[in-house]
Write a protein that holds these residues in place. Structure first.
Motif, PDB file in Angstrom:
ATOM      1  N   LEU A   5      37.558  38.994  27.421  1.00  0.00           N
ATOM      2  CA  LEU A   5      38.588  37.921  27.557  1.00  0.00           C
ATOM      3  C   LEU A   5      39.444  37.919  26.030  1.00  0.00           C
ATOM      4  CD1 LEU A   5      38.864  35.283  28.849  1.00  0.00           C
ATOM      5  CD2 LEU A   5      37.430  34.077  27.497  1.00  0.00           C
ATOM      6  N   LEU A   6      38.985  38.563  25.218  1.00  0.00           N
ATOM      7  CA  LEU A   6      39.759  38.507  23.642  1.00  0.00           C
ATOM      8  C   LEU A   6      40.676  39.682  24.118  1.00  0.00           C
ATOM      9  CD1 LEU A   6      36.912  37.983  21.308  1.00  0.00           C
ATOM     10  CD2 LEU A   6      38.369  36.345  22.623  1.00  0.00           C
ATOM     11  N   GLY A   7      41.506  39.795  24.775  1.00  0.00           N
ATOM     12  CA  GLY A   7      42.761  40.456  25.116  1.00  0.00           C
ATOM     13  C   GLY A   7      42.898  40.413  26.744  1.00  0.00           C
ATOM     14  N   PRO A   8      43.468  41.357  27.399  1.00  0.00           N
ATOM     15  CA  PRO A   8      43.920  41.100  28.761  1.00  0.00           C
ATOM     16  C   PRO A   8      42.500  40.955  29.480  1.00  0.00           C
ATOM     17  CG  PRO A   8      44.970  43.032  27.735  1.00  0.00           C
ATOM     18  CD  PRO A   8      44.081  42.422  26.637  1.00  0.00           C
ATOM     19  N   LEU A   9      42.435  40.104  30.379  1.00  0.00           N
ATOM     20  CA  LEU A   9      41.238  39.711  31.094  1.00  0.00           C
ATOM     21  C   LEU A   9      41.023  40.842  31.976  1.00  0.00           C
ATOM     22  CD1 LEU A   9      38.991  37.391  32.006  1.00  0.00           C
ATOM     23  CD2 LEU A   9      40.781  36.816  33.681  1.00  0.00           C
ATOM     24  N   SER A  10      39.467  41.155  31.903  1.00  0.00           N
ATOM     25  CA  SER A  10      39.125  42.313  32.694  1.00  0.00           C
ATOM     26  C   SER A  10      37.354  42.414  32.867  1.00  0.00           C
ATOM     27  CB  SER A  10      39.425  43.651  32.252  1.00  0.00           C
ATOM     28  OG  SER A  10      38.795  43.952  30.914  1.00  0.00           O
ATOM     29  N   VAL A  11      36.878  43.032  33.491  1.00  0.00           N
ATOM     30  CA  VAL A  11      35.192  43.240  33.704  1.00  0.00           C
ATOM     31  C   VAL A  11      34.936  44.567  33.631  1.00  0.00           C
ATOM     32  CG1 VAL A  11      33.251  42.522  34.950  1.00  0.00           C
ATOM     33  CG2 VAL A  11      35.359  41.008  35.226  1.00  0.00           C
ATOM     34  N   ARG A  12      33.972  44.910  32.931  1.00  0.00           N
ATOM     35  CA  ARG A  12      33.270  46.285  32.960  1.00  0.00           C
ATOM     36  C   ARG A  12      31.940  46.207  33.471  1.00  0.00           C
ATOM     37  NH1 ARG A  12      34.140  47.673  26.479  1.00  0.00           N
ATOM     38  NH2 ARG A  12      36.530  48.122  26.257  1.00  0.00           N
ATOM     39  N   LEU A  13      31.966  47.141  34.635  1.00  0.00           N
ATOM     40  CA  LEU A  13      30.569  47.312  35.260  1.00  0.00           C
ATOM     41  C   LEU A  13      30.202  48.784  35.458  1.00  0.00           C
ATOM     42  CD1 LEU A  13      31.589  45.200  38.590  1.00  0.00           C
ATOM     43  CD2 LEU A  13      30.047  44.636  36.600  1.00  0.00           C
ATOM     44  N   ASN A  14      29.318  49.029  34.721  1.00  0.00           N
ATOM     45  CA  ASN A  14      28.641  50.287  34.538  1.00  0.00           C
ATOM     46  C   ASN A  14      29.682  51.383  33.746  1.00  0.00           C
ATOM     47  OD1 ASN A  14      26.390  49.519  35.867  1.00  0.00           O
ATOM     48  ND2 ASN A  14      26.934  49.878  37.694  1.00  0.00           N
ATOM     49  N   TYR A  19      39.619  45.547  37.489  1.00  0.00           N
ATOM     50  CA  TYR A  19      40.757  44.586  37.021  1.00  0.00           C
ATOM     51  C   TYR A  19      40.778  43.743  38.421  1.00  0.00           C
ATOM     52  CZ  TYR A  19      45.419  42.944  36.046  1.00  0.00           C
ATOM     53  OH  TYR A  19      46.443  42.078  35.904  1.00  0.00           O
ATOM     54  N   VAL A  20      41.115  42.263  37.998  1.00  0.00           N
ATOM     55  CA  VAL A  20      41.110  41.357  39.205  1.00  0.00           C
ATOM     56  C   VAL A  20      42.800  41.106  39.500  1.00  0.00           C
ATOM     57  CG1 VAL A  20      40.710  39.030  39.892  1.00  0.00           C
ATOM     58  CG2 VAL A  20      39.124  40.056  38.521  1.00  0.00           C
ATOM     59  N   SER A  21      43.185  41.873  40.637  1.00  0.00           N
ATOM     60  CA  SER A  21      44.676  42.054  40.886  1.00  0.00           C
ATOM     61  C   SER A  21      45.246  40.573  41.267  1.00  0.00           C
ATOM     62  CB  SER A  21      44.809  43.113  41.729  1.00  0.00           C
ATOM     63  OG  SER A  21      44.235  42.546  42.942  1.00  0.00           O
ATOM     64  N   ALA A  22      44.441  39.746  41.779  1.00  0.00           N
ATOM     65  CA  ALA A  22      45.014  38.541  42.244  1.00  0.00           C
ATOM     66  C   ALA A  22      45.292  37.507  41.218  1.00  0.00           C
ATOM     67  CB  ALA A  22      44.277  37.794  43.452  1.00  0.00           C
ATOM     68  N   PRO A  23      46.687  37.289  40.752  1.00  0.00           N
ATOM     69  CA  PRO A  23      46.946  36.177  39.736  1.00  0.00           C
ATOM     70  C   PRO A  23      46.382  35.055  39.637  1.00  0.00           C
ATOM     71  CG  PRO A  23      48.823  37.159  40.700  1.00  0.00           C
ATOM     72  CD  PRO A  23      47.800  37.638  41.567  1.00  0.00           C
ATOM     73  N   ARG A  24      46.077  34.079  40.689  1.00  0.00           N
ATOM     74  CA  ARG A  24      45.326  32.988  40.652  1.00  0.00           C
ATOM     75  C   ARG A  24      43.642  33.126  40.781  1.00  0.00           C
ATOM     76  NH1 ARG A  24      48.965  29.300  44.857  1.00  0.00           N
ATOM     77  NH2 ARG A  24      50.622  29.033  43.145  1.00  0.00           N
ATOM     78  N   GLY A  74      31.846  42.149  43.014  1.00  0.00           N
ATOM     79  CA  GLY A  74      30.888  42.979  43.532  1.00  0.00           C
ATOM     80  C   GLY A  74      29.347  42.057  43.464  1.00  0.00           C
ATOM     81  N   GLU A  75      28.449  42.311  43.921  1.00  0.00           N
ATOM     82  CA  GLU A  75      27.137  41.804  43.944  1.00  0.00           C
ATOM     83  C   GLU A  75      26.372  41.274  42.688  1.00  0.00           C
ATOM     84  OE1 GLU A  75      22.695  41.983  46.297  1.00  0.00           O
ATOM     85  OE2 GLU A  75      24.200  43.584  46.483  1.00  0.00           O
ATOM     86  N   GLN A  76      26.360  42.276  41.775  1.00  0.00           N
ATOM     87  CA  GLN A  76      25.892  41.984  40.524  1.00  0.00           C
ATOM     88  C   GLN A  76      26.539  40.986  39.759  1.00  0.00           C
ATOM     89  OE1 GLN A  76      25.579  45.501  37.806  1.00  0.00           O
ATOM     90  NE2 GLN A  76      24.184  44.207  36.573  1.00  0.00           N
ATOM     91  N   ALA A  77      27.881  41.066  39.540  1.00  0.00           N
ATOM     92  CA  ALA A  77      28.381  40.322  38.807  1.00  0.00           C
ATOM     93  C   ALA A  77      28.955  38.696  39.413  1.00  0.00           C
ATOM     94  CB  ALA A  77      29.774  40.733  38.172  1.00  0.00           C
ATOM     95  N   SER A  78      28.957  39.111  40.634  1.00  0.00           N
ATOM     96  CA  SER A  78      29.378  37.754  41.532  1.00  0.00           C
ATOM     97  C   SER A  78      28.069  36.764  41.355  1.00  0.00           C
ATOM     98  CB  SER A  78      29.879  38.041  42.840  1.00  0.00           C
ATOM     99  OG  SER A  78      28.683  38.536  43.683  1.00  0.00           O
ATOM    100  N   ALA A  79      26.956  37.268  41.146  1.00  0.00           N
ATOM    101  CA  ALA A  79      25.776  36.165  41.214  1.00  0.00           C
ATOM    102  C   ALA A  79      25.932  35.442  39.884  1.00  0.00           C
ATOM    103  CB  ALA A  79      24.454  37.068  41.369  1.00  0.00           C
ATOM    104  N   ARG A  80      26.756  35.908  39.078  1.00  0.00           N
ATOM    105  CA  ARG A  80      26.954  34.983  37.926  1.00  0.00           C
ATOM    106  C   ARG A  80      27.584  33.626  38.151  1.00  0.00           C
ATOM    107  NH1 ARG A  80      24.671  37.292  33.458  1.00  0.00           N
ATOM    108  NH2 ARG A  80      23.324  39.221  34.205  1.00  0.00           N
ATOM    109  N   ILE A  81      28.464  33.686  39.076  1.00  0.00           N
ATOM    110  CA  ILE A  81      29.320  32.653  39.528  1.00  0.00           C
ATOM    111  C   ILE A  81      28.593  31.679  40.304  1.00  0.00           C
ATOM    112  CG2 ILE A  81      31.452  31.738  40.321  1.00  0.00           C
ATOM    113  CD1 ILE A  81      32.678  34.272  39.819  1.00  0.00           C
TER     114      ILE A  81
END
Length: 636
Positions: A5-14, A19-24, A74-81
């Protein structure tokens, strides 16, 4: 798995960056990450996704965005929401986001500083800052989110940098800090805390003349841009340098240690929170002061007296409310007063724009921001709103803070934000008088009279122009109805057309088919404040008389004056009922108070009333005032 979050928003998996492409969807994810392990309501998410104007279908659309976001992660990260009423939360451990690690480093740095271990404190702060990659939220398309949370993150980063400077200065590394401090001071020339640290670093490096010259340049800049002298802390730095009271120890190269309230060898209590320590920041949130005020010396002095009064009843907080019609300069007056009195509030200044009636900002959200500004990590802010209020009052009690709440809509919005007693003061601006706010002193701000308006116009376009065309100048200020905002717009239009004379401007304002359209330039516009007053009118008629209908009728007749008797005759009601409706319009700032029984509409109110009448089908082809037997269209 790692959320960045401390820069361009992204997620690292393995080790793979997603990169979440949909703006909203990025807006939804960023909102959840900024409130890790706390439920964020659907309404609040929607406010960020649609920048404060969500559609009726917002709740269903947000559910779709969350579903698609889970699919992308994906399954692993989405389970956190996790879905949890009234919205969603993202469940993360401390090490699963860069913001979590940043906060943890700050916690440890504060704990080390509490016991005098500045070496390890400095190392933790350096590690915390190393996690920043770029401007936060730069790829999140929500202006509201960037304004609220992005500024918070940038301020947090700068405060952490200042804490690292303090630790390095305590360790005698003054010479090494000078280049970095110079860069930051050039980027933030009015940030007195940074200037003071650079002055100390220069002085301890044997560069006393440069240090004192920096103070003088900063003072000149503060006086020129803010009309204020340096604060007490910066003046104290200058005093120490002038008295050679801060020379580094010849053996260690270290400067004098910061004043301690307790022995540095005493360990911190186990239950102590880092944000209760000496590292707690002093917020300085006041926006830049607007241009010089005109004819406001008396209300400015009244504010000064209220905000610096002593001997208040035990447990009370000195409160001032600046009220008046939109465009009279309430915010400008409050900011001038706040900047002029900064020295009286050494523990800092908190600021929040509350959004008025159109976009009222919830007190719970403001409390989040204020607690964060006072050094409470996001993860330590209570989820329960009552607990937030208690913590806020506890942190502010006994301090000397100035809290400025701009454009408040109601007393209920303000009460949770009143600081703890013991020296803090509250300054509020509002269209409403807020008479139910306990212990508040009201400062009503009227429109400028003709002389004051001409003085302001002269400052805007040059006094020579006003003196050369006095009649045109009087016409311009009459069309602006004494509102500083309207005069600034008129002056800006004149300056934007240097080939215009004041007569040209006066003619354009007088002949404009829609005066309010002519008084709009850039993001300056008088119409929103009039819309706000009209929106405040009661939806149901009082005593059978609808104030909005009366106002529309005044516009249909192009009325400049009216009375309760004429309105009663027009609507076939009692004079008391007519007076109730007219007084409601006065309270909404859509009518001037009666003088000798006559209510007045100035040029701007007449123009707005005509617009409302033109929009109202029943007034397009008839003049409802004809039944009253009046002979003139401008006195009904």
């Amino acid at each position: 798995m790692e959320f960045l979050l401390l820069g361009p928003l992204s997620v690292r998996l393995n080790a793979r960056e997603v990169y979440v492409s949909a703006p909203r969807q990025r807006v939804v994810l960023a909102t959840l990450l900024l409130n890790v392990n706390h439920v964020v309501s659907v309404d609040r998410i929607a406010g960020y996704v649609w920048d404060g104007s969500p559609p009726p279908s917002a709740a269903a659309t947000i559910r779709t965005y969350v579903m698609r976001l889970r699919q992308v992660l994906g399954e692993q990260a989405s389970a956190r929401i996790i879905t949890r009423a009234p919205g969603y939360l993202i469940a993360l451990g401390e090490d699963e986001s860069d913001l979590g690690r940043f906060t943890a480093h700050r916690h440890r740095a504060a704990a080390h500083a509490d016991v005098g271990n500045m070496e390890d404190s400095c190392a933790e702060l350096t590690e915390a800052l190393a996690g920043w990659r770029d401007e936060p939220l730069v790829n999140v398309p929500s202006q509201t989110l960037r304004d609220v949370e992005g500024r918070y993150l940038q301020e947090l980063r700068l405060q952490t940098t200042e804490l690292r400077f303090d630790a390095e200065l305590a360790l005698g590394r003054h010479a090494e800090l000078v280049p970095e401090l110079w860069r930051l001071v050039r980027e933030n020339p009015l940030r007195e805390a940074l200037v003071g640290k650079l002055m100390l670093a220069l002085f301890r490096s044997g560069r006393q003349s440069e240090s004192l010259a920096l103070y003088q340049r900063t003072r000149d800049l503060l006086v020129e841009q803010l009309g204020a002298e340096p604060g007490a802390d910066l003046r104290e730095v200058q005093r120490r340098i002038l008295s050679a009271d801060d020379r580094p120890d010849e053996r260690t190269g270290r400067g004098r240690p910061a004043r301690q309230t307790a022995s540095v060898t005493r360990p911190a209590p186990p239950a102590a929170r880092p944000w209760h320590s000496a590292l707690r920041p002093k917020p300085a949130q006041l926006p830049a002061v607007p241009p010089e005020l005109t004819a406001r010396d008396e209300p400015l002095e009244r504010l000064r007296r209220v905000l610096t009064a002593t001997g208040l009843p035990t447990g009370s907080v000195g409160t001032a409310v600046v009220t008046g019609r939109g465009g009279t300069g309430k915010s400008a007056l409050a900011l001038h007063a706040a900047h002029a009195l900064r020295e009286s509030f050494p523990d800092g200044q908190l600021y929040a724009g509350l959004g008025g009636r159109k976009r009222p900002l919830a007190a719970a959200e403001v409390l989040n921001r204020f607690l964060a500004a006072l050094g409470v990590p996001r993860g330590d802010i209570p989820a329960d709103e009552n607990e937030r209020e208690v913590l806020y009052r506890s942190l502010t009690a006994g301090n000397r803070l100035l809290v400025l709440l701009d454009d408040a809509d109601s007393t209920a919005q303000i009460r949770p934000l009143v600081p703890g007693s013991g020296g803090s003061r509250l300054l509020v601006t509002s269209r409403r008088r807020l008479t139910d706010l306990e212990g508040a002193h009201t400062v009503a701000l009227p429109p400028l009279d003709e002389r004051e308006s001409l003085e302001l116009l002269g400052r805007l376009v040059g006094p020579a122009r006003v003196e050369a065309e006095p009649q045109a100048a009087r016409t311009v200020v009459a069309m602006c109805a004494g509102l500083p905002l309207a005069l600034r717009i008129a002056g800006a239009r004149q300056l934007d057309r240097p080939h215009w004379s004041l007569g040209d401007l006066a003619q354009r304002l007088t002949d404009a088919p829609h005066l309010l359209d002519a008084l709009r330039i850039g993001d300056l516009d008088v119409r929103p404040s009039l819309d706000a007053g009209h929106t405040e009118l009661p939806r149901r008629a009082a005593n059978g008389v609808d104030p909005a209908a009366v106002f529309t009728a005044l516009g249909a007749a192009n009325a400049a004056h009216t009375s309760r008797g004429r309105v009663a005759a027009m609507l076939n009601c009692s004079e008391e009922s007519a007076e109730d409706a007219l007084d409601t319009l006065v309270e909404a700032h859509l009518l001037h108070p009666p003088v000798a029984g006559r209510y007045r509409l100035d040029a701007l109110l007449q123009a707005y009333a005509r617009e409302r009448a033109q929009e109202h089908e029943s007034f397009r082809h008839q003049n409802v005032f004809q039944a009253t037997g009046t002979t003139g269209p401008r006195a009904v």
